[in-house]
Every structure is written in C-alpha cells, then in structure tokens.
Design a protein around this motif. Structure first.
Motif, PDB file in Angstrom:
ATOM      1  N   GLU A  67     -13.044   2.244  -2.702  1.00  0.00           N
ATOM      2  CA  GLU A  67     -11.876   1.606  -2.122  1.00  0.00           C
ATOM      3  C   GLU A  67     -10.681   2.550  -2.197  1.00  0.00           C
ATOM      4  OE1 GLU A  67     -11.119  -2.505  -3.286  1.00  0.00           O
ATOM      5  OE2 GLU A  67     -13.098  -2.484  -4.242  1.00  0.00           O
ATOM      6  N   LEU A  68      -9.879   2.509  -1.148  1.00  0.00           N
ATOM      7  CA  LEU A  68      -8.651   3.297  -1.098  1.00  0.00           C
ATOM      8  C   LEU A  68      -7.596   2.421  -0.428  1.00  0.00           C
ATOM      9  CD1 LEU A  68      -7.027   6.006  -1.194  1.00  0.00           C
ATOM     10  CD2 LEU A  68      -7.909   6.442   1.101  1.00  0.00           C
ATOM     11  N   THR A  69      -6.476   2.229  -1.100  1.00  0.00           N
ATOM     12  CA  THR A  69      -5.351   1.512  -0.511  1.00  0.00           C
ATOM     13  C   THR A  69      -4.101   2.317  -0.783  1.00  0.00           C
ATOM     14  OG1 THR A  69      -6.377  -0.647  -0.830  1.00  0.00           O
ATOM     15  CG2 THR A  69      -3.999  -0.623  -0.517  1.00  0.00           C
ATOM     16  N   ARG A  70      -3.350   2.568   0.296  1.00  0.00           N
ATOM     17  CA  ARG A  70      -2.088   3.285   0.174  1.00  0.00           C
ATOM     18  C   ARG A  70      -1.062   2.564   1.032  1.00  0.00           C
ATOM     19  NH1 ARG A  70      -3.568   8.018  -2.580  1.00  0.00           N
ATOM     20  NH2 ARG A  70      -2.218   9.667  -1.879  1.00  0.00           N
ATOM     21  N   GLY A  71       0.165   2.570   0.557  1.00  0.00           N
ATOM     22  CA  GLY A  71       1.230   1.912   1.292  1.00  0.00           C
ATOM     23  C   GLY A  71       2.521   2.695   1.193  1.00  0.00           C
ATOM     24  N   ALA A  72       3.449   2.372   2.090  1.00  0.00           N
ATOM     25  CA  ALA A  72       4.749   3.041   2.100  1.00  0.00           C
ATOM     26  C   ALA A  72       5.773   2.121   2.737  1.00  0.00           C
ATOM     27  CB  ALA A  72       4.669   4.349   2.891  1.00  0.00           C
ATOM     28  N   VAL A  73       6.997   2.216   2.257  1.00  0.00           N
ATOM     29  CA  VAL A  73       8.104   1.536   2.903  1.00  0.00           C
ATOM     30  C   VAL A  73       8.480   2.371   4.119  1.00  0.00           C
ATOM     31  CG1 VAL A  73      10.518   0.834   2.686  1.00  0.00           C
ATOM     32  CG2 VAL A  73       8.924   0.447   0.784  1.00  0.00           C
ATOM     33  N   LEU A  74       8.517   1.722   5.281  1.00  0.00           N
ATOM     34  CA  LEU A  74       8.791   2.419   6.542  1.00  0.00           C
ATOM     35  C   LEU A  74      10.252   2.324   6.958  1.00  0.00           C
ATOM     36  CD1 LEU A  74       5.689   1.134   8.547  1.00  0.00           C
ATOM     37  CD2 LEU A  74       5.876   3.182   7.109  1.00  0.00           C
ATOM     38  N   GLU A  80       8.789  -7.991   5.442  1.00  0.00           N
ATOM     39  CA  GLU A  80       8.931  -8.881   4.301  1.00  0.00           C
ATOM     40  C   GLU A  80      10.202  -9.718   4.429  1.00  0.00           C
ATOM     41  OE1 GLU A  80       8.544  -6.257   0.917  1.00  0.00           O
ATOM     42  OE2 GLU A  80       6.493  -5.739   1.476  1.00  0.00           O
ATOM     43  N   ALA A  81      10.306 -10.756   3.633  1.00  0.00           N
ATOM     44  CA  ALA A  81      11.431 -11.699   3.714  1.00  0.00           C
ATOM     45  C   ALA A  81      12.783 -11.014   3.531  1.00  0.00           C
ATOM     46  CB  ALA A  81      11.255 -12.807   2.678  1.00  0.00           C
ATOM     47  N   ASP A  82      12.842  -9.950   2.739  1.00  0.00           N
ATOM     48  CA  ASP A  82      14.112  -9.248   2.518  1.00  0.00           C
ATOM     49  C   ASP A  82      14.404  -8.206   3.593  1.00  0.00           C
ATOM     50  OD1 ASP A  82      12.369  -7.176   1.919  1.00  0.00           O
ATOM     51  OD2 ASP A  82      13.148  -6.828  -0.103  1.00  0.00           O
ATOM     52  N   GLY A  83      13.546  -8.105   4.624  1.00  0.00           N
ATOM     53  CA  GLY A  83      13.755  -7.160   5.711  1.00  0.00           C
ATOM     54  C   GLY A  83      13.022  -5.843   5.549  1.00  0.00           C
ATOM     55  N   THR A  84      12.398  -5.625   4.394  1.00  0.00           N
ATOM     56  CA  THR A  84      11.649  -4.392   4.167  1.00  0.00           C
ATOM     57  C   THR A  84      10.436  -4.345   5.091  1.00  0.00           C
ATOM     58  OG1 THR A  84      12.319  -4.346   1.844  1.00  0.00           O
ATOM     59  CG2 THR A  84      10.378  -3.025   2.441  1.00  0.00           C
ATOM     60  N   VAL A  85      10.229  -3.199   5.713  1.00  0.00           N
ATOM     61  CA  VAL A  85       9.057  -2.983   6.555  1.00  0.00           C
ATOM     62  C   VAL A  85       8.103  -2.073   5.780  1.00  0.00           C
ATOM     63  CG1 VAL A  85       8.179  -2.110   8.749  1.00  0.00           C
ATOM     64  CG2 VAL A  85      10.424  -3.233   8.651  1.00  0.00           C
TER      65      VAL A  85
END
Length: 165
Positions: free
Chosen positions: A12-19, A109-114
């Motif tokens: 498994e590989l999961t990566r994320g970033a704030v855009l 997200e609810a706070d506007g973060t993408v």
C-alpha cells in the motif's frame, strides 16, 4: 502435486498534499484530474478512450521514451463526482508491470483547504517489476509525487505534445 509460484503481497502507498485553498482551486484541480491533465503534467504520455475520466474508460500510460519506456494499461473502475470530492480509481490490465488499483482524489474540506491524495495497492506483475524490487517501489513513489505536484494549480507542469493525447 503442482509447483505453486509464490505471489508477492500487495503493498500500500498513500500520499497526499495540500493544493491550496478555496472553490476555484478545487474546481481547477478537479478538472485537471478528470481530463487526464494531471497524468500528462506528471510527464506521462496518455492515450485514453475518452478525453474525460469515466467508468470503463481504458488508458495507456507511457513512462519514458521508446524503446526503453514502459506502457501501462488501466481501466477506470470507479468515479467520484461530488460537490466537494472528485476522483477516480483505475485497475491495471494484463501487460501492466504492476497488478492492482490506484485511486486519485481531490477534496475540498470544510475550512476551504484543497487536498490531493493518491493511493495505490499493488504488487509486481511482470518479471521486470519483480526484478526491480526496491527500485520499482521508489519509481512508484516518485511518479505519485509528480501526480500530486501536477494537481496543484500553478504546480509543476510538464507539457506533452499533441501526439500523446
């Protein structure tokens, strides 16, 4: 008794970033994702049966140039098209160096973060991928990071020529 070939476990590989932040960033990132532009800007050649990501669409992704490049074929098996989440999952097809699924998502997200997220569950399917061992895993991580960078509006963009579409 027949000889059984051991099958590698899925990794498994999961990566994320704030855009970025806000509806406009989400809309642009989602559009780029759902039109294969993220894949093109990550440096892959893309040949898809539809210009938009839809269930059942097949795509051939090319990493590297001929004769040493790799072509990986996949089929879209699921799409999410919600007001605050867009994305898709594709599954590898026979001949792909890996066996498994990869999921791409852009969320507001609810706070506007993408946020952009790429998750994969895969294992080597070809002799080349099995022989690559840790190099194969490193390559998958690097391509995943390129996907995330390409999701961000104004992010790294590696344009492909018109013949790649």
């Amino acid at each position: 008794m027949r000889n059984l070939v051991p099958v590698a476990p899925f990794r498994e590989l999961t990566r994320g970033a704030v855009l970025g932040s806000g509806r406009a960033v989400f809309d642009e990132a989602a559009e780029r994702l759902m039109t294969w532009q993220v894949h093109r800007d990550a440096g892959l050649g893309v040949r898809a049966t539809s210009p938009r990501v839809l269930p059942g669409v097949e795509v051939a992704l090319r990493l590297g140039s001929r004769p040493v490049g790799i072509t990986a074929r996949c089929v879209v098996v699921g799409v999410v098209a919600e007001a605050t989440e867009q994305g898709f999952t594709y599954r590898t097809l026979p001949g792909h160096p890996e066996e498994g699924d990869e999921h791409f998502r852009v969320s507001l997200e609810a706070d506007g973060t993408v946020r952009g997220t790429v998750s994969a569950m895969s294992r080597p399917a070809s002799l080349l991928a099995r022989a690559g061992g840790p190099v194969t895993t490193l390559l998958q991580r690097r391509v995943t990071d390129r996907y995330l960078a390409a999701m961000a509006p104004g992010g790294r963009r590696r344009r492909r020529s018109a013949r790649d579409t």
